[in-house]
Design an enzyme around this catalytic site. Structure first.
Site, PDB file in Angstrom:
ATOM      1  N   THR A 189     -24.486 -35.488 -20.958  1.00  0.00           N
ATOM      2  CA  THR A 189     -25.536 -34.515 -19.743  1.00  0.00           C
ATOM      3  C   THR A 189     -24.467 -33.568 -19.377  1.00  0.00           C
ATOM      4  OG1 THR A 189     -27.314 -35.924 -19.829  1.00  0.00           O
ATOM      5  CG2 THR A 189     -26.779 -33.898 -18.048  1.00  0.00           C
ATOM      6  N   ASP A 241     -24.217 -36.651 -27.691  1.00  0.00           N
ATOM      7  CA  ASP A 241     -25.548 -37.664 -26.473  1.00  0.00           C
ATOM      8  C   ASP A 241     -25.151 -39.033 -26.881  1.00  0.00           C
ATOM      9  OD1 ASP A 241     -27.865 -39.125 -25.829  1.00  0.00           O
ATOM     10  OD2 ASP A 241     -28.573 -36.585 -25.707  1.00  0.00           O
ATOM     11  N   SER A 242     -25.040 -39.292 -25.769  1.00  0.00           N
ATOM     12  CA  SER A 242     -24.569 -40.884 -25.540  1.00  0.00           C
ATOM     13  C   SER A 242     -25.466 -42.289 -25.993  1.00  0.00           C
ATOM     14  CB  SER A 242     -24.177 -41.563 -24.177  1.00  0.00           C
ATOM     15  OG  SER A 242     -25.453 -41.940 -23.715  1.00  0.00           O
ATOM     16  N   THR A 244     -25.547 -40.888 -19.882  1.00  0.00           N
ATOM     17  CA  THR A 244     -25.960 -41.611 -18.442  1.00  0.00           C
ATOM     18  C   THR A 244     -26.525 -42.902 -19.397  1.00  0.00           C
ATOM     19  OG1 THR A 244     -27.767 -40.883 -17.939  1.00  0.00           O
ATOM     20  CG2 THR A 244     -25.989 -40.725 -16.788  1.00  0.00           C
ATOM     21  N   ASP A 245     -26.793 -42.236 -20.202  1.00  0.00           N
ATOM     22  CA  ASP A 245     -27.861 -43.660 -21.393  1.00  0.00           C
ATOM     23  C   ASP A 245     -27.602 -44.527 -21.833  1.00  0.00           C
ATOM     24  OD1 ASP A 245     -29.854 -42.037 -20.877  1.00  0.00           O
ATOM     25  OD2 ASP A 245     -30.120 -40.546 -22.504  1.00  0.00           O
TER      26      ASP A 245
HETATM   27  N1  ASP Z   1     -29.390 -38.061 -22.918  1.00  0.00           N
HETATM   28  C1  ASP Z   1     -27.992 -38.302 -21.931  1.00  0.00           C
HETATM   29  C2  ASP Z   1     -26.725 -38.503 -22.576  1.00  0.00           C
HETATM   30  O1  ASP Z   1     -26.739 -39.840 -22.385  1.00  0.00           O
HETATM   31  C3  ASP Z   1     -28.614 -38.323 -20.738  1.00  0.00           C
HETATM   32  C4  ASP Z   1     -27.252 -37.824 -19.677  1.00  0.00           C
HETATM   33  O2  ASP Z   1     -26.094 -37.359 -20.017  1.00  0.00           O
HETATM   34  O3  ASP Z   1     -27.540 -39.084 -18.449  1.00  0.00           O
HETATM   35  O4  ASP Z   1     -25.718 -38.273 -22.972  1.00  0.00           O
END
Ligand code: ASP
Length: 635
Positions: free
Chosen positions: A57, A127-128, A159-160
């Site tokens: 993100t 995107d992770s 973060t995921d």
């Molecule tokens: N879906 C995003 C990811 O994991 C969420 C994030 O980065 O906070 O890349």
């Protein structure tokens, strides 16, 4: 976790670091920085960090109403942000050397420190949720390839799945001596209320100021151990927590690092990465009513490692003989089943009959490990070639990277009024009577006492202070650790003990010297070899500085000094500020022994100094037959 075999995939984040990084790695840079910064004082210093952008993100933008990873976007966003990039300072760098590639610079930090950083954006930011095991491998290999060029690494990640990646990297990085910090954000960097700025800034700040030799994760003012975190919240800035371990550091008004809980590699082996993880591993969560068919099919070939998420303190349905039989049969087939509690916080114990039943079925107690780390640990242990089952079991129950708490290892006696005569005397003089005050005295004195023991080569005292809870990595008033002192004095047994107990070889004292440099400066050959084997390398010293030191050694006819540098693998072709090499000086001063030593080790007799003279032309001009004969003999 994917079940595909690990392989390198060019469409993933596997591109090599781009060539524009190279100028930052130019050793002359330190000189330039010193010259151009009017704010720098004698104590100023700089750190170099590599920022690896995988996506997430933090670097996303809204496209058709949804957050989407953007190519070539992150560096631009950083460039526009004055809190993250001091353009003026970077322009001065550029003016000084037009060939310099893009270097980002944080505004001047406390302690007069400049943090310079390079950004490497992987070609396909993700995107992770799409991160794969190949990507983990790429990250590990890129850290390895750039390990000696940077003081630390910051990895931007979604973060995921960040906790999975940080857990995996913590095992893949073996004998880590430098910080590797993951971070990301809940709101993109370019949005007005982004948490990305603070997170990135904090990660860079910590990586640039402190040698915290762990894979860690920085989020919302806290630094967590990478294999202890879990994403707990998806709509608040404090997305992560580390339920079984307090944060390693907190960035409040002051930065508070909990040095006693930092995990350190206790080995004299060099940093390396283990890139093969076994991907036949999985997570199975028990629930009332789970069918035997589900369990049986989950445990079938090719499954080799299972994290079994159990109830409470590691308990399972002991009445369900059908399930227990499945676990037992799988364990007998060699499947490693690691018991990990479903509770967010707590430890697996054998206090209940329902927990013991699982152990009797061959399920391995996982202590207080969390599921992300358990999965990574299984993949790592199963990915190590040639281990016996017994060795695998031992590794799974050992604390490999700080992922579990093993009680015996932490049972240190703490200082009390009775312990040390010396502390007792001080306590009496200061009229201290309660244990809190005794603790304060010992906290203040222990680092000094340990440094003194290290300097005197008094290994027994050092062991005693450690058994009393002393932290062997704490420094004296000159920021010298016990390792600096033992290395300078050449106490090889103390050096070995300190390295095996995790004292960092990268700590710099207030003069910028590492223990490695101390061992070279004081010509302690065995210590040089041992620190070099552990991964010691020149950090701040420019080639010009090294050449000047070599020239000084030659001036003194100090062949032992040259030998010390040779052991540290210095390049004898390097030249000082006037273009002279050590061989130029040796010829001018007719230091025959040094000349022999230098040409045997590859010094160049034709290298020209700033006036166009080579060692050869100097010898010819002086008509020095002895030297000319030597040159001829080595041609
Ligand atoms: N879906 C995003 C990811 O994991 C969420 C994030 O980065 O906070 O890349």
């Amino acid at each position: 976790m994917s079940c595909r075999p690990i392989r390198r995939c060019s469409s993933d984040i596997s591109m090599k670091l781009n060539p524009s990084l190279q100028p930052l790695l130019d050793p002359k840079l330190s000189d330039k920085l010193r010259k151009i910064s009017s704010q720098d004082s004698v104590e100023s210093s700089e750190s170099r960090i590599l920022v690896m952008f995988t996506g997430g993100t933090l670097g996303m933008a809204r496209v058709d109403g949804v957050y989407t990873p953007q190519k070539d976007y992150f560096s631009q966003a950083v460039r526009r942000n004055p809190n993250l990039h001091d353009k003026e300072y970077a322009n001065k760098l550029k003016e000084y050397d037009e060939a310099l590639g893009e270097t980002f610079v944080l505004p001047l930090c406390s302690h007069n420190r400049r943090i310079l950083y390079c950004i490497f954006e992987y070609p396909e930011p993700k995107d992770s949720c799409n991160i794969s095991i190949e990507d983990w491998r790429t990250l590990a290999e890129d850290i390895k390839e750039n390990y000696e060029k940077f003081d630390g690494f910051v990895i931007i990640h979604g973060t995921d799945t960040m906790a999975y990646t940080s857990s995996a990297l913590s095992f893949m990085c073996e004998n880590l001596g430098k910080p590797v910090i993951f971070t990301g954000s809940q709101v993109p960097l370019e949005e007005i209320r982004s948490d990305g700025r603070e997170n990135l800034l904090g990660a860079l700040y910590l990586a640039g100021h402190y040698v915290i030799p762990e894979v860690s994760l920085f989020f919302d003012k806290k630094l967590f151990r990478g294999n202890r975190v879990t994403k707990l919240v998806n709509n608040q800035f404090d997305a992560f927590d580390s339920p079984n371990l307090d944060p390693l550091a907190r960035m409040e008004v002051d930065v508070i690092v909990d040095w006693d809980s930092i995990f350190r590699s206790k080995s004299t082996e060099k940093f390396t990465v283990h890139t093969h993880l076994n991907c036949n591993v999985g997570l199975l969560r028990l629930f009332p009513g789970i069918t035997v068919q589900t369990v049986r099919s989950f445990l079938q070939h090719p499954m080799q490692g299972v994290v079994l998420q159990t109830y409470g303190a590691g308990n399972g349905p002991s009445d369900r003989k059908d399930l227990m039989t499945e676990f037992k049969e799988a364990a007998d087939r060699g499947v490693l089943i690691l018991n990990c509690t479903q509770c967010i916080k707590g430890v697996v114990s054998n206090s209940y009959e329902t927990g013991k039943a699982l152990m009797d079925a061959g399920v391995i107690p996982g202590a207080d490990i969390n599921p992300e780390a358990a999965l990574a640990k299984l993949g790592y242990v199963l990915g190590k070639p040639g281990l016996t089952r017994q060795q695998q079991l031992e590794m799974l129950q050992s604390n490999l990277r700080g992922e579990i708490r093993v009680f015996a290892e932490e049972e240190v006696k703490k200082f009390s009024l009775e312990d040390s005569k010396f502390i007792q005397a001080i306590v009496q003089t200061l009229n201290i009577s309660n244990s809190r005050e005794v603790k304060s005295v010992s906290t203040a004195l222990l680092p000094l006492l340990m440094c003194a023991s290290a300097k005197n080569g008094d290994l027994n005292s050092l062991k005693y202070y450690k058994s009393m809870g002393g932290n062997l990595s704490l420094c004296d008033y000159d920021q010298r650790s016990p390792l600096h002192l033992a290395a300078a004095e050449g106490h090889i047994d103390v050096v070995r003990y300190l390295l095996e107990n995790g004292t960092s070889i990268y700590d710099r004292d207030r003069y910028g010297n590492t223990p490695f440099m101390e061992s070279i400066r004081c010509r302690h050959f065995e210590v040089i070899k041992l620190i070099k084997k552990t991964g010691g390398h020149f950090i701040r010293e420019t080639t010009k500085e090294l050449a000047s030191l070599l020239c000084s050694a030659v001036e003194l006819g100090d062949v032992a000094g040259l030998e010390a540098f040779a052991l540290a693998e210095v390049d004898f072709k390097c030249s000082d500020y006037t273009g002279r090499t050590a061989l130029h000086v040796a010829v001018t001063l007719k230091k025959i022994e040094c000349i022999e030593y230098l040409i045997e080790r590859g010094a160049d007799i034709k290298a020209k100094d700033g006036n166009g003279h080579s060692p050869l032309s100097l010898a010819v001009a002086a008509d020095n037959k002895q030297i000319l004969e030597l040159f001829e003999a080595y041609q």
